[in-house]
Design a protein around this motif. Structure first.
Motif, PDB file in Angstrom:
ATOM      1  N   TYR A  15      -5.999 -11.925  27.436  1.00  0.00           N
ATOM      2  CA  TYR A  15      -4.889 -12.466  26.643  1.00  0.00           C
ATOM      3  C   TYR A  15      -4.548 -11.561  25.474  1.00  0.00           C
ATOM      4  N   LYS A  16      -3.262 -11.577  25.114  1.00  0.00           N
ATOM      5  CA  LYS A  16      -2.776 -10.804  23.974  1.00  0.00           C
ATOM      6  C   LYS A  16      -2.293 -11.793  22.916  1.00  0.00           C
ATOM      7  N   VAL A  42      -0.081 -14.494  27.053  1.00  0.00           N
ATOM      8  CA  VAL A  42       0.285 -14.106  25.686  1.00  0.00           C
ATOM      9  C   VAL A  42       0.216 -15.361  24.824  1.00  0.00           C
ATOM     10  N   PHE A  90       7.858 -10.116  22.858  1.00  0.00           N
ATOM     11  CA  PHE A  90       7.359 -11.382  22.308  1.00  0.00           C
ATOM     12  C   PHE A  90       7.399 -11.332  20.793  1.00  0.00           C
ATOM     13  N   ILE A 139       1.466 -16.855  21.483  1.00  0.00           N
ATOM     14  CA  ILE A 139       2.661 -16.444  20.750  1.00  0.00           C
ATOM     15  C   ILE A 139       2.684 -16.902  19.278  1.00  0.00           C
ATOM     16  N   SER A 171       2.234  -2.623  22.328  1.00  0.00           N
ATOM     17  CA  SER A 171       3.005  -2.577  23.572  1.00  0.00           C
ATOM     18  C   SER A 171       2.070  -2.136  24.691  1.00  0.00           C
ATOM     19  N   GLY A 217       4.904  -6.696  21.723  1.00  0.00           N
ATOM     20  CA  GLY A 217       4.642  -7.849  20.864  1.00  0.00           C
ATOM     21  C   GLY A 217       4.813  -7.429  19.418  1.00  0.00           C
ATOM     22  N   PHE A 272       5.914  -4.181  28.028  1.00  0.00           N
ATOM     23  CA  PHE A 272       5.750  -5.378  27.191  1.00  0.00           C
ATOM     24  C   PHE A 272       5.555  -4.979  25.728  1.00  0.00           C
ATOM     25  N   VAL A 283       2.475 -18.123  28.928  1.00  0.00           N
ATOM     26  CA  VAL A 283       2.674 -18.054  27.476  1.00  0.00           C
ATOM     27  C   VAL A 283       2.195 -19.364  26.867  1.00  0.00           C
TER      28      VAL A 283
END
Ligand SMILES: [Fe+2]
Ligand SMILES: [Fe+2]
Lengths: 155, 339
Positions: B119-120, B88, B217, B90, B146, B156, B154, B52
């Motif tokens: 990466y998200k 991720v 997240f 954030i 998700s 976000g 997961f 993260v």
């Protein structure tokens, strides 16, 4: 020392121009309510100026402001000065440390220690820690500011 | 509980983790938690790790100190062994939501993708309020999403949506951005995810069984920490309620630029470090006063900042390890914090 006699011109929130006349007075109580109010206003004006500078990138060259790292003046710990500052290598005053942070994190030019700007920054930092016990030399802790529910943190 | 090195190796083997090698940023010590887990519990999780990164706060000017610290985080992730399954980011990639800042950030983060690490992204307020997320969405897509990964669900979400404070005040986009770029903005109001995302979340988890491992997240914490600095999410109660049917939820957030930890009901919450600057602890009592970071040296741009690696084991015990570049993390937290 006597309080200077002012003929002050102030602008009320409503935008009406008013003239306040402070009578001759000694620099000791009892003060009249009007005088107390005015003296406090002068202080808050300085704090406000400090607040603006604290949030201004103009003090530096890399876009940062003091508030990037010290929101509500947190961790500026004004009540712990003077104290030994390892970054400076000697016992330093709050003003010296403010100048150090202007030079290093903000990559700016130091302010003259007796300048209005320096006084304003100092005033803001101290005002946001009002009521704190003096602890000169305290290098152990970092102190959050007064708890603010709303507004800028001063009247 | 005492864990000897020998013990550890045995545990790693039981958990099928022999492939993990100990490097300075390896999440190896996550296996400490395996010993506390119920060994009989059946799960569908294949252990894995992810990283993260967040709160990069990039400025437009070239060779800025915050470029260096974000680049350092990305380079550290590239060196992780084993490679994290994904990263991720954030929120708060940019400082003023400018195209140049977001593009610079994307350029740096794309090094991950090129190395085979996807990466998200979720947005922070600094990414959003110049053009209300227009350019961010163009670069990174939907701000909430998700996906399922190795048995974990997961999620976000975009938690930084405030009510309009600019129209009535006749503010320009730049003024709007400058206002909310201050942590102590006192005209911006509290933010949250809003009704649309709450409905989406309800739908998203509707058909998941209660034993599904969930990681969520958000940029801001899903508990009420210090509203003055928007260390909160207005509809956190509603989110926690929607997720209350699950046995366990791990919630990871940014925005606070500091080590902070909490538990609410079935959820554990943990804050990520910024790569830009550390934020002071607010004037409230910490729920877990032992889980804090040291003070930072203002003369060292690598102090007070960092990122985190998270290891998820086969019983959904997580371990979040802060990656520090100066002496920031107290000794007893250096091996990670159980989630
Ligand atoms: Fe941030
Ligand atoms: Fe933020």
């Amino acid at each position: 020392m006597r309080i200077k006699r002012y003929l002050l011109t102030g602008v009320l929130a409503a935008g009406i121009l008013t003239t306040l006349i402070i009578k001759d007075s000694k620099s000791k109580p009892p003060f009249e309510e009007e005088e107390l109010k005015l003296m406090n206003e002068e202080l808050i004006n300085l704090v406000k100026k400090g607040d603006e500078l604290w949030h201004s990138p103009k003090l530096g060259t890399n876009g940062l402001t003091c508030a990037n790292c010290h929101p509500d003046a947190a961790n500026s710990n004004p009540h712990t000065f003077p104290k030994y500052q390892s970054n400076i290598g000697k016992v330093a005053t709050l003003r010296e440390m403010i100048n150090w942070c202007i030079q290093i994190p903000l990559k700016g030019k130091t302010l003259p220690e007796d300048s209005e700007e320096m006084k304003a920054l100092e005033a803001y930092s101290i005002y946001m820690h009002r009521g704190f016990k003096l602890k000169p030399g305290d290098n152990e802790k970092a102190y959050p500011p007064v708890r603010v529910e709303s507004g800028p943190g001063y009247p | 509980m005492k864990i000897s090195r020998r013990n550890l190796i045995k545990l790693s083997a039981t958990a099928g983790l022999t492939a993990f090698t100990a490097t300075s940023i390896s999440p190896l010590l996550g296996v400490v938690n395996v010993a506390q887990a119920n060994p009989r519990k059946k799960t569908k999780i294949t252990p894995f790790n992810f990283a993260v990164i967040g709160d990069a706060h990039l400025y437009e000017m070239p060779n800025h100190r915050f470029d260096k610290t974000l680049e350092r985080a990305v380079n550290d992730v590239l060196k992780m062994k084993p490679k994290p399954d994904f990263v991720v980011f954030i929120g708060d990639l940019a400082n003023f939501g400018k195209k140049e800042e977001l593009l610079k950030g994307k350029r740096i983060l794309d090094k991950l993708r090129k190395a085979g690490i996807p990466y998200k992204m979720i947005p922070g307020e600094h990414d959003w309020y110049l053009d209300l997320g227009k350019f961010w969405k163009k670069l990174f897509g939907s701000p909430y999403w998700s996906f399922d990964h190795k048995g974990v669900h997961f999620i976000g979400m975009n938690s930084i949506l405030v009510e309009d404070y600019w129209t009535a005040r006749d503010m320009t986009p730049w003024e709007r951005m400058l206002a909310i770029a201050e942590l102590e903005c006192h005209i911006c109001g509290l933010w949250g995810v809003g009704e649309k995302q709450l409905q989406w979340l309800k739908e998203d988890v509707k058909n998941l069984s209660p034993d599904t491992p969930i990681v969520i997240f958000t940029h801001s914490p899903l508990w009420n920490y210090y509203p003055r600095w928007n260390f909160q999410t207005k509809d956190a109660d509603a989110i926690r309620d929607i997720l209350s049917k699950f046995e366990k939820v791990i919630a990871i957030h940014g925005h606070v630029h500091q080590v902070v930890y909490n538990r609410t009901g079935n959820m554990v919450h943990i804050g990520n470090l910024a790569t830009s600057w550390p934020w002071p602890y607010p004037p409230v009592e910490l729920p877990y006063p032992k889980i804090v970071m040291h003070r930072a040296d203002p003369g060292d741009i690598y102090d007070g900042v960092g990122f985190a690696t998270t290891y998820i084991d086969d019983t959904f015990l997580g371990n979040m390890k802060y990656v520090e570049w100066a002496d920031l993390i107290p000794k007893d937290l250096k091996n990670g914090i159980p989630l």
